[in-house]
Design a protein around this motif. Structure first.
Motif, PDB file in Angstrom:
ATOM      1  N   LYS A  27       0.845  -1.181   0.000  1.00 43.93           N
ATOM      2  CA  LYS A  27       0.000   0.000   0.000  1.00 43.93           C
ATOM      3  C   LYS A  27       0.882   1.232   0.000  1.00 43.93           C
ATOM      4  CE  LYS A  27      -2.446   1.437   3.392  1.00 43.93           C
ATOM      5  NZ  LYS A  27      -1.951   2.816   3.449  1.00 43.93           N
ATOM      6  N   CYS A  28       0.378   2.310  -0.583  1.00 43.81           N
ATOM      7  CA  CYS A  28       1.076   3.589  -0.619  1.00 43.81           C
ATOM      8  C   CYS A  28       0.079   4.630  -1.104  1.00 43.81           C
ATOM      9  CB  CYS A  28       2.303   3.536  -1.533  1.00 43.81           C
ATOM     10  SG  CYS A  28       1.929   3.022  -3.228  1.00 43.81           S
ATOM     11  N   ASP A  29       0.516   5.873  -1.221  1.00 42.60           N
ATOM     12  CA  ASP A  29      -0.403   6.902  -1.696  1.00 42.60           C
ATOM     13  C   ASP A  29      -0.378   7.027  -3.219  1.00 42.60           C
ATOM     14  OD1 ASP A  29      -2.256   9.171  -1.055  1.00 42.60           O
ATOM     15  OD2 ASP A  29      -0.729  10.249  -2.201  1.00 42.60           O
TER      16      ASP A  29
ATOM     17  N   TRP B 238      -3.360  -3.411   7.935  1.00 42.97           N
ATOM     18  CA  TRP B 238      -3.550  -2.741   6.643  1.00 42.97           C
ATOM     19  C   TRP B 238      -3.253  -3.674   5.470  1.00 42.97           C
ATOM     20  CZ3 TRP B 238      -5.878   1.773   6.012  1.00 42.97           C
ATOM     21  CH2 TRP B 238      -5.929   2.665   7.089  1.00 42.97           C
ATOM     22  N   ARG B 239      -2.731  -4.830   5.741  1.00 42.47           N
ATOM     23  CA  ARG B 239      -2.295  -5.741   4.675  1.00 42.47           C
ATOM     24  C   ARG B 239      -3.502  -6.307   3.919  1.00 42.47           C
ATOM     25  NH1 ARG B 239       2.049 -10.631   5.781  1.00 42.47           N
ATOM     26  NH2 ARG B 239       2.470 -11.143   3.576  1.00 42.47           N
ATOM     27  N   PRO B 240      -3.585  -6.119   2.583  1.00 44.98           N
ATOM     28  CA  PRO B 240      -4.693  -6.700   1.826  1.00 44.98           C
ATOM     29  C   PRO B 240      -4.671  -8.225   1.908  1.00 44.98           C
ATOM     30  CG  PRO B 240      -3.532  -5.030   0.534  1.00 44.98           C
ATOM     31  CD  PRO B 240      -2.693  -5.302   1.735  1.00 44.98           C
ATOM     32  N   LEU B 241      -5.839  -8.817   2.120  1.00 43.63           N
ATOM     33  CA  LEU B 241      -5.947 -10.260   2.294  1.00 43.63           C
ATOM     34  C   LEU B 241      -6.236 -10.990   0.989  1.00 43.63           C
ATOM     35  CD1 LEU B 241      -8.051 -10.271   5.594  1.00 43.63           C
ATOM     36  CD2 LEU B 241      -5.552 -10.376   5.332  1.00 43.63           C
ATOM     37  N   ASP B 242      -6.866 -10.305   0.042  1.00 40.94           N
ATOM     38  CA  ASP B 242      -7.151 -10.887  -1.267  1.00 40.94           C
ATOM     39  C   ASP B 242      -7.364  -9.740  -2.244  1.00 40.94           C
ATOM     40  OD1 ASP B 242      -9.837  -9.969  -0.895  1.00 40.94           O
ATOM     41  OD2 ASP B 242     -10.309 -11.832   0.162  1.00 40.94           O
ATOM     42  N   LYS B 243      -7.699 -10.055  -3.494  1.00 38.95           N
ATOM     43  CA  LYS B 243      -7.811  -9.002  -4.500  1.00 38.95           C
ATOM     44  C   LYS B 243      -9.013  -8.096  -4.257  1.00 38.95           C
ATOM     45  CE  LYS B 243     -10.397 -11.287  -8.207  1.00 38.95           C
ATOM     46  NZ  LYS B 243     -10.394 -11.630  -9.653  1.00 38.95           N
ATOM     47  N   ASP B 244     -10.041  -8.583  -3.562  1.00 39.59           N
ATOM     48  CA  ASP B 244     -11.186  -7.720  -3.249  1.00 39.59           C
ATOM     49  C   ASP B 244     -10.863  -6.751  -2.118  1.00 39.59           C
ATOM     50  OD1 ASP B 244     -12.867  -8.890  -5.179  1.00 39.59           O
ATOM     51  OD2 ASP B 244     -13.308 -10.558  -3.833  1.00 39.59           O
ATOM     52  N   ASP B 245      -9.914  -7.130  -1.262  1.00 42.81           N
ATOM     53  CA  ASP B 245      -9.573  -6.295  -0.106  1.00 42.81           C
ATOM     54  C   ASP B 245      -8.806  -5.039  -0.505  1.00 42.81           C
ATOM     55  OD1 ASP B 245      -9.852  -5.997   2.675  1.00 42.81           O
ATOM     56  OD2 ASP B 245      -7.777  -6.608   2.994  1.00 42.81           O
TER      57      ASP B 245
ATOM     58  N   PRO C 285      -8.709  -0.114   9.432  1.00 45.27           N
ATOM     59  CA  PRO C 285      -9.052  -1.396  10.022  1.00 45.27           C
ATOM     60  C   PRO C 285      -9.422  -1.250  11.485  1.00 45.27           C
ATOM     61  CG  PRO C 285      -6.681  -1.191   9.756  1.00 45.27           C
ATOM     62  CD  PRO C 285      -7.294  -0.014   9.068  1.00 45.27           C
ATOM     63  N   GLU C 286     -10.254  -2.155  11.950  1.00 43.36           N
ATOM     64  CA  GLU C 286     -10.712  -2.111  13.334  1.00 43.36           C
ATOM     65  C   GLU C 286      -9.522  -2.274  14.273  1.00 43.36           C
ATOM     66  OE1 GLU C 286     -13.940  -4.381  16.222  1.00 43.36           O
ATOM     67  OE2 GLU C 286     -13.786  -4.881  14.092  1.00 43.36           O
ATOM     68  N   GLY C 287      -9.445  -1.403  15.276  1.00 42.81           N
ATOM     69  CA  GLY C 287      -8.359  -1.486  16.240  1.00 42.81           C
ATOM     70  C   GLY C 287      -7.219  -0.549  15.919  1.00 42.81           C
ATOM     71  N   GLY C 288      -7.301   0.220  14.819  1.00 41.49           N
ATOM     72  CA  GLY C 288      -6.250   1.171  14.506  1.00 41.49           C
ATOM     73  C   GLY C 288      -5.265   0.603  13.521  1.00 41.49           C
ATOM     74  N   ALA C 289      -4.440   1.491  12.966  1.00 39.27           N
ATOM     75  CA  ALA C 289      -3.530   1.089  11.906  1.00 39.27           C
ATOM     76  C   ALA C 289      -2.268   0.439  12.452  1.00 39.27           C
ATOM     77  CB  ALA C 289      -3.172   2.314  11.059  1.00 39.27           C
ATOM     78  N   ALA C 290      -1.586   1.083  13.356  1.00 39.20           N
ATOM     79  CA  ALA C 290      -0.293   0.600  13.825  1.00 39.20           C
ATOM     80  C   ALA C 290      -0.426  -0.057  15.182  1.00 39.20           C
ATOM     81  CB  ALA C 290       0.702   1.751  13.897  1.00 39.20           C
ATOM     82  N   VAL C 291       0.072  -1.291  15.304  1.00 41.01           N
ATOM     83  CA  VAL C 291       0.078  -1.975  16.598  1.00 41.01           C
ATOM     84  C   VAL C 291       1.078  -1.313  17.516  1.00 41.01           C
ATOM     85  CG1 VAL C 291       0.602  -4.151  17.748  1.00 41.01           C
ATOM     86  CG2 VAL C 291      -0.682  -4.155  15.618  1.00 41.01           C
ATOM     87  N   ALA C 292       2.223  -0.947  16.962  1.00 43.34           N
ATOM     88  CA  ALA C 292       3.239  -0.257  17.734  1.00 43.34           C
ATOM     89  C   ALA C 292       4.046   0.608  16.793  1.00 43.34           C
ATOM     90  CB  ALA C 292       4.161  -1.253  18.443  1.00 43.34           C
TER      91      ALA C 292
ATOM     92  N   ALA D 211      -0.330   6.169  11.454  1.00 45.46           N
ATOM     93  CA  ALA D 211      -1.093   5.396  10.465  1.00 45.46           C
ATOM     94  C   ALA D 211      -0.813   5.924   9.075  1.00 45.46           C
ATOM     95  CB  ALA D 211      -2.583   5.487  10.761  1.00 45.46           C
ATOM     96  N   PRO D 212      -0.497   5.045   8.140  1.00 45.71           N
ATOM     97  CA  PRO D 212      -0.311   5.517   6.770  1.00 45.71           C
ATOM     98  C   PRO D 212      -1.572   6.178   6.254  1.00 45.71           C
ATOM     99  CG  PRO D 212       0.393   3.215   7.023  1.00 45.71           C
ATOM    100  CD  PRO D 212      -0.328   3.609   8.275  1.00 45.71           C
ATOM    101  N   ALA D 213      -1.384   7.209   5.448  1.00 50.90           N
ATOM    102  CA  ALA D 213      -2.547   7.886   4.862  1.00 50.90           C
ATOM    103  C   ALA D 213      -3.308   6.917   4.004  1.00 50.90           C
ATOM    104  CB  ALA D 213      -2.086   9.092   4.045  1.00 50.90           C
ATOM    105  N   ASP D 214      -4.631   6.900   4.162  1.00 56.63           N
ATOM    106  CA  ASP D 214      -5.489   5.997   3.360  1.00 56.63           C
ATOM    107  C   ASP D 214      -6.840   6.625   3.156  1.00 56.63           C
ATOM    108  OD1 ASP D 214      -6.908   3.696   2.311  1.00 56.63           O
ATOM    109  OD2 ASP D 214      -5.157   2.591   3.027  1.00 56.63           O
TER     110      ASP D 214
END
Length: 532
Positions: free
Chosen positions: A339-341, A499-506, A513-520, A529-532
């Protein structure tokens, strides 16, 4: 009652009689002979015919008819005309042919051989024509050709109907319309002489110097050189094919637009762009796609699927295509996600360049940097090059992260897995050493934190096999229970698995994503959090 009935009947009869008598009168008007060099009547020739020879001129209902010779039938109020036949209807229509059969009661004219029908805007030629002077409808059944006197457009077909009052033409079977810039091949076509717009129904091909168009419904404005195509429509230009539910094409500037279920296929460079709106320019080869835009880099079962708000395909000076993806870019491949801008893809050398907070995932590794270059090959990723702030992270255990950091980083892949990493400038690592026990969970030995200018790392199945530190390495192995607070994370660390896409529809998911972007993260809050 009887008197009342007679009165009503008389009124009704008076009401209907004028129209009835007018129709009868019209049908009974005799053909007038205005001129002939010679007249002859002979029962031996025909019991009801007057033979007319030389400079024959006749009139019926305001229509003038000329010929070299004719038979005028009094009882049937009809005629047969021979040689140099000419019918003149007002000052708008002239009809020529070799032989004419005219029926006055029905006001129909059948003309045979070497036929030419002219009006102010077109010339029709054919070998058989049925012309109805009452309805002003002309029909040919055995092939005809129409040439516009205004723009040299030429139309041929097996069957045609010309409505001179409304200026409409209907054509069927083997229809070909040739204009200055393109040719239309279709089965059925309706043409408006006033607007010069052609409407086609059924399989239709439009061929020009720079493009090929197919559709099964649509229209083409031959005056303005613009068209719309519907139903299984597509345009082929250069190496690309553009299709959609409906297409609009401007021949003047070589520009096409596609709406809904859009697909642009590049058969040479092996990629597909999908979306719900697209624009394509023939001369430059540039294309723009928006609304659920997706780029597919075809590589068998391991194709890469990429989404951005806008995809823009351009040609460089060498004629190679470059695809730009703008804003909220994500991509998925079985062995690679990112992912990126914004992003560019160069089809000549299969390079992807990721800009603005790029994040890449390969197997168990998350890869960050200011600019990420990916070098693709058939079957997967060949290598990557990260310019500035390069960072590789993988999860070693609960709240444990192996980390590699440096100014510049080159990673080499084998069979979709990271095999070697070259770090150049300000190299740093955090690595958790573990003791493997067969049949048991690995035992933590400690955390190794090391600083070195350049580092070479060799991996197998995502496990570090060897690390080579170049130019004055300095580091410490901390027992697992004595790791100083904060030393387990290098500066710039972030971990964003959600933020990692799980399949081509994602790749179309735009919400956080639920719970925020960055775990740490060791970045400032604004960068968490990356811009999205």
């Amino acid at each position: 009652m009887n008197s009342a009935f007679k009165l009503v009947f008389s009124i009704a009869l008076v009401a209907i009689m004028p129209g009835h008598f007018l129709a009868q009168e019209s049908s009974k008007k005799k053909i007038e002979l205005l001129r002939a060099d010679f007249q002859d009547f002979s029962v031996d020739i025909h019991p009801d015919a007057t033979r007319l020879i030389g400079n024959v001129k006749m009139r019926h209902e305001g229509v003038i008819m000329y010929c070299d010779s004719a038979y005028l039938y009094d009882s049937s109020n009809s005629l047969d005309a021979f040689s140099n036949v000419h019918i003149r209807q007002g000052d708008t229509l002239d009809l020529y042919g070799d032989f004419l059969k005219y029926n006055a009661p029905t006001r129909t004219a059948e003309v045979f051989n070497n036929i030419t029908l002219k009006d102010k805007e077109m010339i029709l030629t054919t070998d058989y024509l049925l012309h109805n002077l009452r309805t002003d409808i002309s029909t040919y059944l055995n092939g005809g050709k129409i040439v516009s006197t205004e723009n040299d457009n030429v139309l041929v077909s097996q069957r045609g109907d010309y409505y001179s009052k409304t200026r409409f033409m209907f054509f069927k079977d083997d229809v070909v319309l040739t204009t200055e810039k393109y040719t239309i091949y279709t089965d059925s076509l309706r043409y408006d002489m006033e607007t010069e717009i052609a409407y086609f129904i059924g399989p239709t091909e439009i061929i020009s110097k720079d493009s090929y168009i197919y559709c099964e419904n649509g229209w083409s404005d031959t005056r303005r050189n613009i068209s719309q195509f519907n139903q299984n429509a597509y345009i082929i230009s250069d190496t690309q094919r553009m299709e959609g539910d409906s297409l609009f094409y401007d021949q003047n500037i070589g520009m096409g637009k596609a709406f809904n279920n859009v697909q642009i296929t590049d058969t040479v460079n092996n990629y597909i762009i999908n979306g719900d709106f697209a624009i394509h320019y023939d001369s430059s080869g540039h294309s723009l796609v928006t609304e659920r835009a997706m780029l597919t880099l075809i590589d068998g079962p391991d194709s890469l699927y990429l989404h951005g708000d806008t995809l823009f395909s351009v040609k460089d000076s060498a004629g190679n295509h470059i695809v730009h993806a703008y804003h909220r870019v994500k991509f998925f491949r079985n062995d690679l996600q990112g992912k990126c801008d914004s992003l560019t893809y160069h089809d000549a050398d299969s390079i992807i360049v990721m800009y603005h907070t790029p994040v890449l995932w390969s197997d168990e590794n998350q890869i960050n940097g200011r600019l990420i270059n990916l070098y693709l090959k058939t079957g997967g990723l060949d290598r990557m090059y990260i310019e500035q702030d390069s960072f590789i992270t993988s999860e070693a255990g609960p709240n444990q992260y192996n980390q590699i950091k440096g100014n510049y980083l080159t990673g080499y892949f084998e069979k979709g897995k990271l095999a070697r990493v070259w770090v150049e400038g300000n190299g740093e690592t955090v690595y958790y050493a573990k003791e493997e026990n067969e049949g048991e969970e690995d035992k933590d030995i400690g955390m190794n934190r090391l600083i070195c200018s350049d580092i070479r790392i060799f991996l197998k199945d995502n496990e570090v096999q060897k690390i080579v530190f170049i130019d004055m390495p300095s580091g410490t192995l901390f027992p697992i229970d004595q790791v100083p607070g904060g030393d387990d994370k290098l500066k710039g660390f972030r971990w964003d698995p959600s933020w990692r896409p799980l399949d081509k529809d994602d790749i179309f998911r735009k919400d956080a994503p639920e719970g925020g972007a960055a775990v740490a993260s060791t970045e400032n809050d604004a960068d968490e959090a990356p811009a999205d």
